[in-house]
Design a protein around this motif. Sequence first.
Motif, PDB file in Angstrom:
ATOM      1  N   LEU A 649       0.829  -1.203   0.000  1.00  0.00           N
ATOM      2  CA  LEU A 649       0.000   0.000   0.000  1.00  0.00           C
ATOM      3  C   LEU A 649       0.865   1.255   0.000  1.00  0.00           C
ATOM      4  O   LEU A 649       1.762   1.404   0.823  1.00  0.00           O
ATOM      5  N   GLN A 650       0.565   2.172  -0.929  1.00  0.00           N
ATOM      6  CA  GLN A 650       1.279   3.445  -1.030  1.00  0.00           C
ATOM      7  C   GLN A 650       0.240   4.565  -1.121  1.00  0.00           C
ATOM      8  O   GLN A 650      -0.324   4.810  -2.188  1.00  0.00           O
ATOM      9  N   PRO A 651      -0.043   5.253  -0.009  1.00  0.00           N
ATOM     10  CA  PRO A 651      -1.111   6.252  -0.004  1.00  0.00           C
ATOM     11  C   PRO A 651      -0.638   7.630  -0.466  1.00  0.00           C
ATOM     12  O   PRO A 651       0.534   7.975  -0.385  1.00  0.00           O
ATOM     13  N   SER A 652      -1.580   8.393  -0.950  1.00  0.00           N
ATOM     14  CA  SER A 652      -1.385   9.816  -1.227  1.00  0.00           C
ATOM     15  C   SER A 652      -2.603  10.540  -0.677  1.00  0.00           C
ATOM     16  O   SER A 652      -3.576  10.794  -1.395  1.00  0.00           O
ATOM     17  N   GLY A 653      -2.541  10.850   0.595  1.00  0.00           N
ATOM     18  CA  GLY A 653      -3.705  11.374   1.293  1.00  0.00           C
ATOM     19  C   GLY A 653      -4.185  12.715   0.785  1.00  0.00           C
ATOM     20  O   GLY A 653      -5.379  13.018   0.852  1.00  0.00           O
ATOM     21  N   LYS A 654      -3.273  13.532   0.261  1.00  0.00           N
ATOM     22  CA  LYS A 654      -3.695  14.882  -0.134  1.00  0.00           C
ATOM     23  C   LYS A 654      -4.671  14.856  -1.297  1.00  0.00           C
ATOM     24  O   LYS A 654      -5.478  15.779  -1.450  1.00  0.00           O
ATOM     25  N   ARG A 657      -5.785   9.278  -3.012  1.00  0.00           N
ATOM     26  CA  ARG A 657      -5.455   8.193  -3.934  1.00  0.00           C
ATOM     27  C   ARG A 657      -4.600   7.139  -3.225  1.00  0.00           C
ATOM     28  O   ARG A 657      -3.915   7.424  -2.242  1.00  0.00           O
ATOM     29  N   LEU A 658      -4.654   5.940  -3.758  1.00  0.00           N
ATOM     30  CA  LEU A 658      -3.925   4.815  -3.175  1.00  0.00           C
ATOM     31  C   LEU A 658      -3.387   3.935  -4.289  1.00  0.00           C
ATOM     32  O   LEU A 658      -4.121   3.564  -5.210  1.00  0.00           O
ATOM     33  N   VAL A 659      -2.109   3.608  -4.203  1.00  0.00           N
ATOM     34  CA  VAL A 659      -1.485   2.641  -5.107  1.00  0.00           C
ATOM     35  C   VAL A 659      -1.322   1.336  -4.344  1.00  0.00           C
ATOM     36  O   VAL A 659      -0.866   1.330  -3.191  1.00  0.00           O
ATOM     37  N   VAL A 660      -1.696   0.226  -4.969  1.00  0.00           N
ATOM     38  CA  VAL A 660      -1.568  -1.080  -4.333  1.00  0.00           C
ATOM     39  C   VAL A 660      -0.695  -1.971  -5.211  1.00  0.00           C
ATOM     40  O   VAL A 660      -0.646  -1.812  -6.429  1.00  0.00           O
ATOM     41  N   ASP A 661      -0.001  -2.886  -4.560  1.00  0.00           N
ATOM     42  CA  ASP A 661       0.821  -3.864  -5.277  1.00  0.00           C
ATOM     43  C   ASP A 661       0.689  -5.199  -4.548  1.00  0.00           C
ATOM     44  O   ASP A 661       1.646  -5.710  -3.965  1.00  0.00           O
ATOM     45  N   PRO A 662      -0.521  -5.755  -4.525  1.00  0.00           N
ATOM     46  CA  PRO A 662      -0.784  -6.915  -3.673  1.00  0.00           C
ATOM     47  C   PRO A 662      -0.196  -8.206  -4.227  1.00  0.00           C
ATOM     48  O   PRO A 662      -0.268  -8.468  -5.433  1.00  0.00           O
TER      49      PRO A 662
END
Length: 711
Positions: A649-654, A657-662
């Motif tokens: 999980l790589q969040p961008s709270g501002k 958005r969220l990037v996932v690499d499960p």
Amino acid sequence: MSFKVQVGPAQVAIHHGRTVLVCEPDGTIAYPGERGLYFNDTRIIGSWSIYADGQPWDLLSGGATSYDVSRLYLTNKALQTADGPVEARTIAMVLSRAVQGGMHEDVDITNHGRAHATFNLEIGIRCDFSDVFEVKAGSAIRRGSIATTWLPDAQSLETAYTNQDFHRALRVSAKLDGRMSYANGRLSFVVSLAPGQTWHCCLLYDLMDGDTVLAAPNRCAHNTDPADTAAQDVDHWKRDVLNIHTSNEEVYRTFTQAVDDMAALRLPQDGDGGMSFVPAAGLPWFTALFGRDSLIASLQAVLIYPEFATTTLDVLGALQATERDDYRDAEPGKILHEMRFGELAHFKLIPHTPYYGTADATPLFLITLHEAWIWTGDRGLLERVLPVAERCLNWIDEHGDRDGDGFQEYQTRSSQGYENQGWKDSGDAVPYEDGTLVHGPKALCELQGYVYDAWVRMAEVYDELGRADRAEALREKARVLHRRFNEAFWSEERGIYAYCLDGEKKPVFSVASNMGHCLWSGIVPAERAGRVVARLMAPDMWSGWGIRTLSADHASFNPYSYQCGSVWPHDNGIIAMGFRRYGFVAEAGRLARDLSEAASHFLLNQMPELYAGLTRAPAGFPVQYVGANVPQAWAAGSVFMTLRAILGLQPSGKDGRLVVDPMLPKWLPDLTLLGLRVGTEIFDIRFERVGEETRFEVLRGNAAAIGRAGG
């Protein structure tokens, strides 16, 4: 069903905030010993016992039903009374307790015999007001005076301790139909019961710190009224945190228990925004504010509850050191290690007022600030905390680097300071390869990684705040540290990083888990990461229950030691994140599996602070470390960190958005996150393993705001 391992001696422990009760399994408190009712680092009650006509009761069963409530079932021994004999096991007693501020104690006695029973119920209470540090050391010293007053009209017993301007006191009062008396150091009640009849008494234990009174809960401990404020508070908090669904019952139980542990370890903080919380370190000895522990637990818990991080930043920032104080190992800009409120701290007989003897809390503060921001997107947090962060950056340059060589070193200046000031802070935690101890200034490898990471992250913060020059200056410092660290700490022959540089700047190549933290920080070049991962997963380091703190081939290795061969879940969680950072997903999953399977063997699936570093055997189980804290915040938090490593999980709270690499492993075929917060967005996301691939579906929230890494 797996064999269940109990951590620590048989005891019952409940707590709320800074009030902690630790007693024998039958509810008594035997003196001398370490058990007792503690409040603000003072043991208020050091001895507690209960008798029927002078006879102790026999325990049937019982324990803690939640972190703040316990219930014990006991029965009588054979009694000879004036009304005749009372057969053994015909009188039942239920002893219930609840702590919230003070303590509420319920005594319910039922006559299951065929004859009327009359006896004298006595409760012996002895207050010693010992400081928690001296209790642990087994060397309590009485410095002040104790006075006990019985107030028959008020039906209360007051015992007060005074040492100059230090005051602690206990008031015990009763609610019952009848009278309570006091004689021979015991509260006494006449219990007279016909067959089938029940007698009930409430005892209220009010705790006093100077003029401040923490009243006992008024409601009975066994009351399940939905209006109960303590229960409402926990339920409300748990509704705000991330939840999961999964077909792997072991993972679900471990995650749920970790959430319960974090709920139990909330330290309330009064602020302008109402009641908020920071995570305490652990029970029973560390229900206190810590720098390193609270920050790491907050970092772990951003996945489930980012408010831990924001509150911890505010609380620690308000206590940031402003001047040099060698007794407390304080320097301007430094973040504290530990804050205490007992008698020893009050009279500055220990430096914990607060004590600043930690080398890593200050860079960890900066890392936590960035992590809280990328999850919440709260620019106001950056602006509010920036003055504290800038003082942290100054401390790193001016004081963390003691000799100006570009590396972070530590050495205590305090007469009561800690020899070791990294997370491995026991006195024997940093040995040379031959087992002799490293003394003097030490530059731990992970400290360099933390500072590197802090500089890189703070550069992003300054970019966000429109200060490009400051951001580029930090990136350049990070580039220089990266180069110099890899020149000074790396051994090409061994394929490892030095544990530390000693006082003469000579590398100490003891093989330890610390270099896994360097992977987490990103200070390791990509071409070296594989060798570090392989070394950490070699048989002398990887036990099968996780990575050991020290190699089994080392002269100082002891699987039963505190930090020289044991396995620490939080250490493994950080290492798993490091493995994931460099693409070693299978190895990260292996550590997650180790911790999950270890937790399945512990009672309640409750992750302890640490356990023995023994090699896993077929049909084996993890072996406890005697004295491990449980619950413990960063042990519980390791569960969240390993799940994050698996999901990438790589969040961008501002921008929400969220990037996932499960990459779900075979043992975890599905996992659904419920209530994941990124900025102002809330998501439910289902991950499912299909063949060798992991797919995801957004069940709630803006599906367009979630993307796959590299997609």
